[in-house]
Structures are given as structure tokens and as C-alpha cells.
Scaffold this motif. Structure first.
Motif, short mmCIF file in Angstrom:
data_model
loop_
_atom_site.label_atom_id
_atom_site.label_comp_id
_atom_site.label_asym_id
_atom_site.label_seq_id
_atom_site.Cartn_x
_atom_site.Cartn_y
_atom_site.Cartn_z
N VAL A 107 4.32 -1.85 -12.41
CA VAL A 107 3.55 -2.29 -11.24
C VAL A 107 2.27 -3.00 -11.69
CG1 VAL A 107 2.26 -1.53 -9.20
CG2 VAL A 107 4.51 -0.55 -9.69
N ARG A 108 1.56 -2.41 -12.65
CA ARG A 108 0.32 -3.04 -13.12
C ARG A 108 0.59 -4.44 -13.69
NH1 ARG A 108 -0.28 1.96 -15.57
NH2 ARG A 108 -0.29 1.08 -17.67
N ARG A 117 10.10 3.60 -5.72
CA ARG A 117 8.85 2.95 -5.35
C ARG A 117 8.41 1.92 -6.37
NH1 ARG A 117 3.85 2.99 -7.24
NH2 ARG A 117 2.26 2.19 -5.83
N VAL A 118 8.51 2.23 -7.66
CA VAL A 118 8.01 1.32 -8.69
C VAL A 118 8.72 -0.03 -8.64
CG1 VAL A 118 7.87 0.95 -11.19
CG2 VAL A 118 7.18 3.15 -10.21
N LEU A 120 -3.39 -2.33 -7.06
CA LEU A 120 -2.20 -2.09 -7.87
C LEU A 120 -2.43 -2.40 -9.35
CD1 LEU A 120 0.47 -3.31 -5.33
CD2 LEU A 120 -0.09 -0.95 -5.96
N ASP A 176 -2.43 0.95 -10.82
CA ASP A 176 -1.31 1.84 -10.49
C ASP A 176 -0.90 2.66 -11.72
OD1 ASP A 176 0.79 2.12 -8.13
OD2 ASP A 176 1.92 2.22 -10.01
N ILE A 209 7.86 -1.86 -5.26
CA ILE A 209 6.53 -2.48 -5.27
C ILE A 209 6.51 -3.68 -6.20
CG2 ILE A 209 4.09 -2.13 -5.85
CD1 ILE A 209 4.92 -0.86 -3.18
N ASP A 263 2.38 4.48 -1.09
CA ASP A 263 2.38 5.43 -2.20
C ASP A 263 3.78 6.07 -2.24
OD1 ASP A 263 2.46 7.33 -0.15
OD2 ASP A 263 0.40 7.97 -0.45
N ASP A 264 4.00 6.94 -3.21
CA ASP A 264 5.34 7.49 -3.40
C ASP A 264 5.81 8.29 -2.19
OD1 ASP A 264 7.61 7.72 -5.25
OD2 ASP A 264 7.15 9.87 -5.16
N THR A 309 0.80 -1.22 0.00
CA THR A 309 0.00 0.00 0.00
C THR A 309 0.84 1.28 0.00
OG1 THR A 309 -0.16 0.02 2.41
CG2 THR A 309 -1.90 -1.15 1.20
#
Length: 98
Positions: free
Chosen positions: A57-58, A23-24, A49, A52, A27, A5-6, A3
Motif C-alpha cells: 500500500v505504501r 484489504r491490502v 496511506l 500504511d 487498496i 481500514d481492515d 479510507t
């Protein structure tokens, strides 16, 4: 971790080598761990996600869905997310996996 976020990622890992990962990619790695865990209880963290901002990420979220969700849920998520997807790599992940 799913969960983050940036802003939360940056704050949590400020001063840590993990922050350099970004982050990318972080995650993405968390999604690999989630998918490999086989714990379907992680699905509530994976499903958001699928939408996202980052295609990486997707795409990995699709992979994790394939590993964690039953076929009915996976097909429902595909129907919901595939139509609006524009990234070729994410579309390929949906097509190749489900």
C-alpha cells in the motif's frame, strides 16, 4: 474507498468475492485508480496511506502521489516519509519516482 481500514473493509465486503482480495490488494487497486484519474482532489485520501502498515500500500501510495501531486508537495512528502521507511520496495519507489 481510500479510507477503508481492515475492519471496515471486512464488514463492507462480507459475503462478497471482493473480500477474498483482501484489504491490502484492494487498496492497492484503489490507489491505481486514483493515480490514473489525475484528480488531485484525491490527495487527502492518498497521503495517509504513505504510512500504511502494508508496504504494498505504501509503495502504491508513492506512485499515486507522483501522478497526482505537484513536484513541491511530492518532494515534501518524500522528505517526510523516506527517512523512516525500512521496506526496500517502498524506498525504491521513492528513489525511482522523485
Amino acid at each position: 474507498m481510500l479510507t477503508l481500514d481492515d475492519a471496515t473493509f471486512r464488514a463492507r465486503f462480507r459475503g462478497s468475492p471482493v473480500k477474498r482480495t483482501g484489504r491490502v490488494r484492494f487498496i492497492r487497486n484503489v490507489l491505481v485508480a486514483a493515480g490514473n484519474s489525475g484528480d488531485a482532489g484525491l490527495m487527502p485520501g492518498v497521503i495517509p496511506l504513505l504510512g500504511d502498515a502494508a508496504p504494498l500500500v505504501r509503495g502504491m501510495a508513492v506512485w499515486a502521489v507522483r501522478r497526482l501531486a505537484n513536484m513541491d508537495l511530492a518532494q515534501t512528502l518524500k522528505a517526510t516519509h523516506c527517512n523512516g521507511e525500512r521496506d526496500a520496495s517502498v524506498l525504491a519507489e521513492w528513489e525511482c519516482t522523485l
